[in-house]
Scaffold this motif. Sequence first.
Motif, PDB file in Angstrom:
ATOM      1  N   ALA A  38       0.830  -1.202   0.000  1.00  0.00           N
ATOM      2  CA  ALA A  38       0.000   0.000   0.000  1.00  0.00           C
ATOM      3  C   ALA A  38       0.866   1.254   0.000  1.00  0.00           C
ATOM      4  N   GLU A  39       1.946   1.244   0.765  1.00  0.00           N
ATOM      5  CA  GLU A  39       2.841   2.402   0.820  1.00  0.00           C
ATOM      6  C   GLU A  39       3.503   2.639  -0.531  1.00  0.00           C
ATOM      7  N   THR A  40       3.982   1.575  -1.150  1.00  0.00           N
ATOM      8  CA  THR A  40       4.616   1.681  -2.462  1.00  0.00           C
ATOM      9  C   THR A  40       3.617   2.175  -3.503  1.00  0.00           C
ATOM     10  N   THR A  41       2.405   1.662  -3.442  1.00  0.00           N
ATOM     11  CA  THR A  41       1.376   2.068  -4.396  1.00  0.00           C
ATOM     12  C   THR A  41       1.032   3.539  -4.223  1.00  0.00           C
ATOM     13  N   ALA A  42       0.955   4.003  -2.992  1.00  0.00           N
ATOM     14  CA  ALA A  42       0.647   5.420  -2.737  1.00  0.00           C
ATOM     15  C   ALA A  42       1.761   6.317  -3.272  1.00  0.00           C
ATOM     16  N   GLU A  43       3.004   5.901  -3.089  1.00  0.00           N
ATOM     17  CA  GLU A  43       4.123   6.695  -3.606  1.00  0.00           C
ATOM     18  C   GLU A  43       4.083   6.772  -5.131  1.00  0.00           C
ATOM     19  N   LYS A  44       3.829   5.642  -5.770  1.00  0.00           N
ATOM     20  CA  LYS A  44       3.757   5.632  -7.232  1.00  0.00           C
ATOM     21  C   LYS A  44       2.596   6.483  -7.722  1.00  0.00           C
ATOM     22  N   ALA A  45       1.463   6.421  -7.037  1.00  0.00           N
ATOM     23  CA  ALA A  45       0.308   7.227  -7.431  1.00  0.00           C
ATOM     24  C   ALA A  45       0.630   8.707  -7.331  1.00  0.00           C
ATOM     25  N   ALA A  46       1.340   9.100  -6.288  1.00  0.00           N
ATOM     26  CA  ALA A  46       1.719  10.510  -6.136  1.00  0.00           C
ATOM     27  C   ALA A  46       2.673  10.931  -7.256  1.00  0.00           C
ATOM     28  N   GLN A  47       3.612  10.072  -7.597  1.00  0.00           N
ATOM     29  CA  GLN A  47       4.544  10.383  -8.685  1.00  0.00           C
ATOM     30  C   GLN A  47       3.797  10.512 -10.006  1.00  0.00           C
ATOM     31  N   TYR A  48       2.863   9.592 -10.263  1.00  0.00           N
ATOM     32  CA  TYR A  48       2.089   9.651 -11.498  1.00  0.00           C
ATOM     33  C   TYR A  48       1.228  10.909 -11.545  1.00  0.00           C
ATOM     34  N   ALA A  49       0.631  11.283 -10.422  1.00  0.00           N
ATOM     35  CA  ALA A  49      -0.199  12.486 -10.384  1.00  0.00           C
ATOM     36  C   ALA A  49       0.633  13.726 -10.691  1.00  0.00           C
ATOM     37  N   THR A  50       1.834  13.788 -10.139  1.00  0.00           N
ATOM     38  CA  THR A  50       2.723  14.913 -10.410  1.00  0.00           C
ATOM     39  C   THR A  50       3.099  14.966 -11.882  1.00  0.00           C
ATOM     40  N   GLN A  51       3.442  13.822 -12.437  1.00  0.00           N
ATOM     41  CA  GLN A  51       3.830  13.763 -13.847  1.00  0.00           C
ATOM     42  C   GLN A  51       2.650  14.150 -14.747  1.00  0.00           C
ATOM     43  N   ILE A  52       1.472  13.664 -14.417  1.00  0.00           N
ATOM     44  CA  ILE A  52       0.289  14.000 -15.215  1.00  0.00           C
ATOM     45  C   ILE A  52       0.022  15.498 -15.165  1.00  0.00           C
ATOM     46  N   GLN A  53       0.141  16.094 -13.991  1.00  0.00           N
ATOM     47  CA  GLN A  53      -0.086  17.540 -13.864  1.00  0.00           C
ATOM     48  C   GLN A  53       0.909  18.328 -14.709  1.00  0.00           C
ATOM     49  N   ARG A  54       2.180  17.902 -14.677  1.00  0.00           N
ATOM     50  CA  ARG A  54       3.191  18.592 -15.487  1.00  0.00           C
ATOM     51  C   ARG A  54       2.869  18.471 -16.976  1.00  0.00           C
ATOM     52  N   LEU A  55       2.449  17.289 -17.405  1.00  0.00           N
ATOM     53  CA  LEU A  55       2.111  17.101 -18.818  1.00  0.00           C
ATOM     54  C   LEU A  55       0.878  17.911 -19.204  1.00  0.00           C
ATOM     55  N   GLU A  56      -0.124  17.958 -18.322  1.00  0.00           N
ATOM     56  CA  GLU A  56      -1.309  18.769 -18.605  1.00  0.00           C
ATOM     57  C   GLU A  56      -0.945  20.245 -18.726  1.00  0.00           C
ATOM     58  N   ASP A  57      -0.057  20.713 -17.865  1.00  0.00           N
ATOM     59  CA  ASP A  57       0.381  22.104 -17.950  1.00  0.00           C
ATOM     60  C   ASP A  57       1.079  22.376 -19.282  1.00  0.00           C
ATOM     61  N   ARG A  58       1.911  21.448 -19.703  1.00  0.00           N
ATOM     62  CA  ARG A  58       2.613  21.637 -20.979  1.00  0.00           C
ATOM     63  C   ARG A  58       1.643  21.625 -22.152  1.00  0.00           C
ATOM     64  N   VAL A  59       0.651  20.735 -22.094  1.00  0.00           N
ATOM     65  CA  VAL A  59      -0.340  20.676 -23.176  1.00  0.00           C
ATOM     66  C   VAL A  59      -1.138  21.975 -23.228  1.00  0.00           C
ATOM     67  N   GLN A  60      -1.485  22.524 -22.068  1.00  0.00           N
ATOM     68  CA  GLN A  60      -2.205  23.799 -22.055  1.00  0.00           C
ATOM     69  C   GLN A  60      -1.390  24.905 -22.715  1.00  0.00           C
ATOM     70  N   VAL A  61      -0.114  24.931 -22.451  1.00  0.00           N
ATOM     71  CA  VAL A  61       0.752  25.936 -23.074  1.00  0.00           C
ATOM     72  C   VAL A  61       0.780  25.739 -24.582  1.00  0.00           C
ATOM     73  N   LEU A  62       0.916  24.501 -25.012  1.00  0.00           N
ATOM     74  CA  LEU A  62       0.936  24.228 -26.453  1.00  0.00           C
ATOM     75  C   LEU A  62      -0.398  24.586 -27.101  1.00  0.00           C
ATOM     76  N   GLU A  63      -1.492  24.274 -26.441  1.00  0.00           N
ATOM     77  CA  GLU A  63      -2.801  24.639 -26.985  1.00  0.00           C
ATOM     78  C   GLU A  63      -2.943  26.146 -27.105  1.00  0.00           C
ATOM     79  N   ARG A  64      -2.454  26.852 -26.102  1.00  0.00           N
ATOM     80  CA  ARG A  64      -2.533  28.316 -26.144  1.00  0.00           C
ATOM     81  C   ARG A  64      -1.710  28.854 -27.306  1.00  0.00           C
TER      82      ARG A  64
END
Length: 103
Positions: A38-64
């Motif tokens: 459970a601890e490992t899964t929570a850490e991976k989920a947090a890493q994935y959420a951070t990466q997804i947010q960064r990618l969404e931010d980059r896509v927003q910039v490209l769309e703009r």
Amino acid sequence: MGELIGLAAVVLIFGIPLLAIWTSHQQKIAKMQVESTAETTAEKAAQYATQIQRLEDRVQVLERIVTDRGYDVATQIEALRDSRSVEDRDSGVPLTTGSRERA
């Protein structure tokens, strides 16, 4: 026959507590494995959420950049490059606008 009954009694007297101890130990091991997973899964989920947010931010910039009309794309890219933080510079793909030599 009496010896077998005596042997069975001794086995039951010592076997049941040993079985209880072994079962308790196995339950503790299983609980520790579940907590570790459970601890490992929570850490991976947090890493994935951070990466997804960064990618969404980059896509927003490209769309703009793509949807805004009336601006020079190269100028916008340069402005974005200037505003990026040091952390983002290390993680992204570098943008180059240098002229290419023609043969």
